[in-house]
Write a protein that holds these residues in place. Structure first.
Motif, mmCIF file in Angstrom:
data_model
loop_
_atom_site.group_PDB
_atom_site.id
_atom_site.type_symbol
_atom_site.label_atom_id
_atom_site.label_comp_id
_atom_site.label_asym_id
_atom_site.label_seq_id
_atom_site.Cartn_x
_atom_site.Cartn_y
_atom_site.Cartn_z
ATOM 1 N N LEU A 61 38.352 32.063 37.196
ATOM 2 C CA LEU A 61 37.213 31.253 36.790
ATOM 3 C C LEU A 61 37.322 29.843 37.351
ATOM 4 C CD1 LEU A 61 36.520 32.400 33.164
ATOM 5 C CD2 LEU A 61 35.410 33.033 35.271
ATOM 6 N N ASN B 4 36.252 30.280 41.110
ATOM 7 C CA ASN B 4 34.913 30.737 41.441
ATOM 8 C C ASN B 4 33.902 30.100 40.491
ATOM 9 O OD1 ASN B 4 32.578 32.149 41.859
ATOM 10 N ND2 ASN B 4 33.635 34.042 42.331
ATOM 11 N N ARG B 5 33.199 29.077 40.998
ATOM 12 C CA ARG B 5 32.328 28.313 40.119
ATOM 13 C C ARG B 5 31.184 29.163 39.577
ATOM 14 N NH1 ARG B 5 30.292 23.746 43.230
ATOM 15 N NH2 ARG B 5 31.972 24.391 44.601
ATOM 16 N N LEU B 6 30.630 30.037 40.426
ATOM 17 C CA LEU B 6 29.513 30.861 39.981
ATOM 18 C C LEU B 6 29.931 31.789 38.848
ATOM 19 C CD1 LEU B 6 27.643 31.758 43.261
ATOM 20 C CD2 LEU B 6 26.826 30.404 41.340
ATOM 21 N N LEU C 105 32.191 31.227 36.782
ATOM 22 C CA LEU C 105 32.361 30.375 35.605
ATOM 23 C C LEU C 105 31.013 30.159 34.920
ATOM 24 C CD1 LEU C 105 34.340 28.645 33.978
ATOM 25 C CD2 LEU C 105 33.692 26.716 35.405
ATOM 26 N N VAL C 106 29.996 29.846 35.730
ATOM 27 C CA VAL C 106 28.652 29.666 35.173
ATOM 28 C C VAL C 106 28.244 30.929 34.421
ATOM 29 C CG1 VAL C 106 26.214 29.390 35.747
ATOM 30 C CG2 VAL C 106 27.937 28.012 36.932
ATOM 31 N N GLY C 107 28.456 32.088 35.057
ATOM 32 C CA GLY C 107 28.117 33.353 34.414
ATOM 33 C C GLY C 107 28.824 33.498 33.076
ATOM 34 N N VAL D 95 30.097 31.203 31.100
ATOM 35 C CA VAL D 95 29.638 30.244 30.091
ATOM 36 C C VAL D 95 28.298 30.682 29.509
ATOM 37 C CG1 VAL D 95 28.815 27.890 29.750
ATOM 38 C CG2 VAL D 95 30.923 28.306 31.034
ATOM 39 N N VAL D 96 27.353 31.045 30.405
ATOM 40 C CA VAL D 96 26.032 31.459 29.929
ATOM 41 C C VAL D 96 26.144 32.689 29.037
ATOM 42 C CG1 VAL D 96 23.797 32.362 30.636
ATOM 43 C CG2 VAL D 96 24.836 30.478 31.905
ATOM 44 N N SER E 23 24.056 36.817 34.441
ATOM 45 C CA SER E 23 25.367 36.222 34.157
ATOM 46 C C SER E 23 26.449 37.295 34.142
ATOM 47 C CB SER E 23 25.336 35.421 32.856
ATOM 48 O OG SER E 23 24.824 36.201 31.812
ATOM 49 N N LEU F 277 27.216 37.938 37.813
ATOM 50 C CA LEU F 277 28.006 36.852 38.406
ATOM 51 C C LEU F 277 29.465 36.988 38.018
ATOM 52 C CD1 LEU F 277 25.831 33.644 37.973
ATOM 53 C CD2 LEU F 277 26.661 34.626 40.098
#
Ligand code: SF4
Lengths: 622, 315
Positions: free
Chosen positions: A8, A11-13, A15-17, A19-20, A259, A262
């Motif tokens: 995580l 890989n920022r994306l 991470l976004v997935g 979190v969402v 998400s 991702l």
């Protein structure tokens, strides 16, 4: 878990997935205690309120029910159903897969036949059939979606289990008298669980979509209870007059599934070793060049390498595969480059025409001059027009280096046609003539064969014919005879020798075999750890090798000129080229080593054609 | 080649039989008896028994399976009680509409998917690759029925470019142009997910192939890079892509059910949903068997295409 956290972070994306998804899941879990209205309270006076109306953040639906509340409850339901379907499919599928894979034989056959049958159905159709039988309803939709996903898990897990069931520790457990079920429980299951979890994480989004789909069709959750799919289904009637009632649940499904995807992609990428090693990156049309200075032209060879440097940049590490190599070859001459695998000889050869895969390869210095013109950093079109036309390659292992789906005649004809404006028929005729010239019997019919239909020796001849297609000035042959047996090898060597005498061809011949060198080459360069350590005329060098490494190499050849020649082991290993010791790279394996050897850089010294990179050479005056 | 096709056809027979067994078994799970379902719960026991006998439902399951199978082989799929017409007639009529929709969507998703995958691989980590990767992610995450609804809002309601739904205009339509106008939205909405999946796998297949030795050989021969990608690499990658196309065809064919609902397309999927809600079991049975059988046959076509492409496959 540490792996997960590391992934995580990288890989920022993903991470976004994560979190969402976590946010949505928390909301869904907390709905019962959140201060939202009851989801099923109707208020016909307040139908189709727009979002941001007073008291209804997302507006109301066709019965005046609060959309925010319904959305949260629906999300809760959709997530729960999707997750449950994934767990059920995973458990049943894994059970079938493990039993089939572990017991094998008839059990395996029977189970997998059934699974194949299920897979013969178009996916959703099977789910429809199951719902048709059980009747519409959310639970039945869940069962249907789980059932149609069982084959996917069964297949994957079976494959893994077959691999594990044949390993030693399972055999050991069997010999120790453990029962089947105990072996499955204690030896197999722990090894397949990670795979099951990964497979689940990649399919759960799909299951949420599918159950939402069945609900959308009116076959899943029944009113007044609603999941996201049935909210969409109910809203469809008012799509045009009150679009927000459709947009709200639809966007929620999109957010959830996206998400999950991702996150799933991130997990998959993190676990794929090929991605980390760069094996899945696309090599560019020509090797990347990053050099500060260009050496002045020097020498009169048709092809001259000047202090060529090629490196591999992998992650943060730098591998110096070719370290300031200078070479030269003249028309009609054959130069041998010899060394163990990993010595940088092949990379040297590929660097000339920019054929080193990049990434990770980078040419960081030096020059490669053909008739005085530098090829390193030359425009792509210049390189391309020389490749195969003036400077041609013969590669090792022609089964991998010839295109498997093109007929060899077409591959030869193409080599001609990319450089000369020739008609199809004419090029084909030339291709047949080329096959004839490398002494392939029945060239007309062999030209129509595919590479896999030919023997190794024949394929290698095709490789040579391809290199000769445009009558080049230089041929670079990279271990062209290694995979062949001795008779064929001898034939091919004499063929090459004859060609260079007849056509004035310059050959650079890369090999690890001194026998081949003795037969064909005028001069030899010995490479070790990316550098040339000794260079000289073949006869002299074989008679009285000056570098201890060369001496060792020659001693390892059993009988020069006879039998199967292989480099027998020299004690120790060549150094990893990302951490070269200071001074002589061969020092750790050298018997003549003195303290001075490891003190600093050692030059390639010598007079005339004979040069050696050693402080205490084997012969006094090389 | 002829012999190969024949062999594949023969090997499809057990699969087809398996499909009928599975469908029959699933339908056997139905609680209660169909006669009551047909006649309603107020029917007298005598009437129910009479109908059961007429439908052959008093016989044991195995016997009934073979009767059903035998009838189907002679083209008799039974009678739809809700529509009061032969199941096969109805299925054939509806399947035509589905085939048009799914066929166009399949052509769209194969063409666009492979193209996007190739471009993405050829420009790996470049702006085009990133853009495609993002759109693909969006495409495989959006429910097709939601996408269809949003398309209607935008293109039919707001912009008024395309008709809202249906297969032909009610007044004055009926020609090819009319059909195409009605096809644009449903076919694209149906193609989106499959396009995404195909693009992803094509990109992966291309990247794998581009690392192979024979690509280096092509470059060493002086083949222009464009031809290396579009010829040598794509040709080899197709060997991995074609089976994916076959699988995706199944998704497109069955996923059409959502699109048919959204766009009021008179296809077999909508027919099935209606039949399920009306508990018109024979129609469901016949429809599922028919579509599944068509899909099995389509997969043979895929295998044959594969063997034409790859000479290493023994035919
Ligand atoms: S320089 Fe020293 S260590 Fe290196 S090869 Fe010569 S003698 Fe051996």
């Amino acid at each position: 878990m540490r792996l997960f956290a590391g992934l995580l972070a990288r890989n920022r994306l993903a991470l976004v997935g994560a979190v969402v998804l976590a946010a949505v899941a928390v909301l869904a879990l907390l709905v019962p205690v959140l201060p939202v209205r009851a989801p099923n309270v109707t208020d016909t006076a307040a139908r189709y309120l727009r979002p941001l109306s007073e008291g209804h953040l997302l507006g109301t639906d066709h019965l005046g029910r609060d959309l925010l509340s319904r959305l949260l409850w629906g999300t809760r339901l959709s997530l729960a159903v999707g997750f449950a379907a994934a767990v059920i499919a995973a458990v049943i599928g894994a059970a079938l897969g493990i039993v089939a894979g572990y017991f094998g034989g008839r059990t395996d056959n029977l189970i997998m036949r059934g699974v194949d049958m299920l897979m013969a159905f178009p996916y959703i159709l099977l789910a429809l059939a199951i719902v048709a039988a059980l009747g519409p309803g959310l639970l039945n939709a869940l069962i249907a979606v789980a059932a149609v996903n069982v084959p996917f898990f069964a297949r994957n897990i079976r494959g893994i289990t077959v691999g594990i069931a044949n390993r030693e520790f399972v055999d050991a457990a069997r010999l120790a008298g453990m029962g089947h079920w105990r072996i499955i429980w204690s030896e197999i299951l722990p090894n397949v669980v990670p795979v099951i979890v990964i497979a689940m994480s990649t399919t759960i989004g799909w299951m949420i979509l599918e159950t939402a789909g069945l609900s959308f069709l009116g076959l899943g959750s029944q009113p007044p209870q609603a999941d996201l799919g049935s909210m969409l289904g109910e809203a469809r009637a008012a799509l045009i007059t009150a679009p927000h009632t459709s947009v709200v649940p639809g966007v929620m499904i999109l957010i959830i599934v996206m998400s999950i995807n991702l996150l799933g992609d991130g997990v998959r990428d993190a676990l794929d070793p090929r991605l980390r090693s760069g094996a899945l990156s696309r090599p560019m049309a020509a090797t990347r060049v990053a050099r500060d200075t260009v050496p002045e032209p020097q020498g009169d060879g048709i092809l001259t390498l000047q202090a060529l440097e090629t490196q591999f940049h992998v992650g943060g590490r730098v591998y110096r595969a070719v370290n300031k190599v200078s070479l030269s070859v003249h028309p009609g001459e054959c130069l041998g480059i010899i060394g163990e695998s990993g010595s940088g000889k092949s990379v040297t050869a590929l660097s000339v025409m920019g054929l080193v895969a990049s990434p990770p390869g980078v040419i960081t210095g030096g020059a490669a001059r053909y008739r005085g013109d530098d090829l390193i950093g030359a425009p792509y079109e210049t390189l391309r027009s020389l490749r195969g036309d003036r400077i041609a390659y013969i590669f090792q292992d022609p089964l991998a280096t010839l295109h498997p789906l093109y007929r060899v005649g077409d591959q030869l004809a193409e080599a001609i046609r990319v450089h000369h404006p020739l008609g199809r028929a004419e090029a084909w005729a030339r291709a047949v003539a080329l096959l004839h010239s490398v002494r392939i019997p029945n060239p007309e019919s062999r030209a129509k064969a595919y590479p896999h239909e030919m023997s190794g020796g024949m394929r290698q001849r095709v490789g040579i014919a391809m290199a000769l297609a445009n009558d080049p000035d230089v041929i670079i042959a990279d271990e062209p005879t290694t995979a062949l047996d001795v008779t064929v090898q001898a034939q091919i060597l004499s063929l090459l020798d004859e060609l260079r005498r007849a056509r004035g061809l310059a050959i650079i011949f890369i090999t690890h075999d001194f026998g081949v060198v003795a037969q064909l080459c005028d001069r030899v360069a010995v490479m070790y750890a990316g550098r040339i350590v000794e260079e000289g005329p073949t006869g002299v060098l074989l008679e009285s090798p000056a570098h201890p490494y060369t001496r060792r190499l020659i001693d390892c050849v059993p009988e020069l000129g006879a039998g199967r020649r292989r480099l027998a082991a020299i004690p120790g290993l060549p150094p990893a080229v990302d951490q070269l010791p200071p001074g002589c790279a061969f020092a750790p394996r050298c018997g003549r080593k003195q303290p001075a050897c490891e003190a600093g850089e050692i030059g390639l010294e010598g007079s005339g054609a004979r040069r050696v990179r050693c402080l205490y050479p084997e012969v006094e005056e090389p | 080649m002829g012999a190969y096709i024949l062999r594949r056809l023969i090997s499809a027979i057990p699969v087809l039989l398996g499909i009928t067994v599975i469908v029959f078994a699933i339908m056997e799970m139905i609680p209660g008896d169909p006669a009551t379902a047909i006649l309603g719960s107020y029917a007298t026991p005598e009437n129910v028994e009479k109908l059961n006998r007429e439908l052959g439902l008093d016989k044991p399951a195995v016997q009934r399976y073979f009767i059903w199978l035998g009838n189907m082989l002679t083209g008799d799929f039974g009678q739809s009680y809700a529509l009061n017409r032969p199941v096969l007639d109805e299925v054939l009529e509806r399947f035509g509409a589905t085939l048009i929709l799914a066929g166009v969507a399949f052509v769209l998703c194969s063409g666009l998917g492979v193209l996007a995958g190739v471009v993405s691989a050829a420009r790996q980590y470049g702006p085009a690759d990133r853009a495609i990767t993002f759109v693909v992610l969006l495409g495989i995450s959006i429910p097709s029925f939601f996408l269809g609804m949003m398309m209607i809002l935008l293109f039919a309601v707001k912009l008024r470019w395309l008709p809202v739904s249906g297969m032909y205009a009610i007044y004055g339509g009926g020609d090819l142009q009319d059909l195409l106008r009605h096809l644009v939205m449903p076919a694209s909405a149906l193609a989106v997910v499959a396009t995404g999946v195909i693009a992803r796998l094509s990109r992966g297949a291309m990247l794998e192939v581009l690392r192979q030795d024979f690509i280096r050989t092509a470059r060493a021969k002086g083949v222009p890079e464009r031809r290396v990608i579009q010829g040598h690499a794509l040709r080899a990658a197709m060997v991995g892509i074609i089976p994916v196309l076959g699988i995706q065809a199944g998704f497109v064919l069955s996923g059409a059910v959502y699109i048919e609902m959204v766009f009021q397309w008179p296809g077999v999927g909508r027919m099935l949903v209606d039949a399920i809600l009306k508990r018109d079991i024979l129609l469901v049975q016949g429809g599922v068997v028919f579509v599944a059988a068509c899909y099995v046959l389509f997969n043979i076509v895929v295998d044959v295409a594969q063997s034409l492409l790859d000479p290493r496959i023994k035919t």
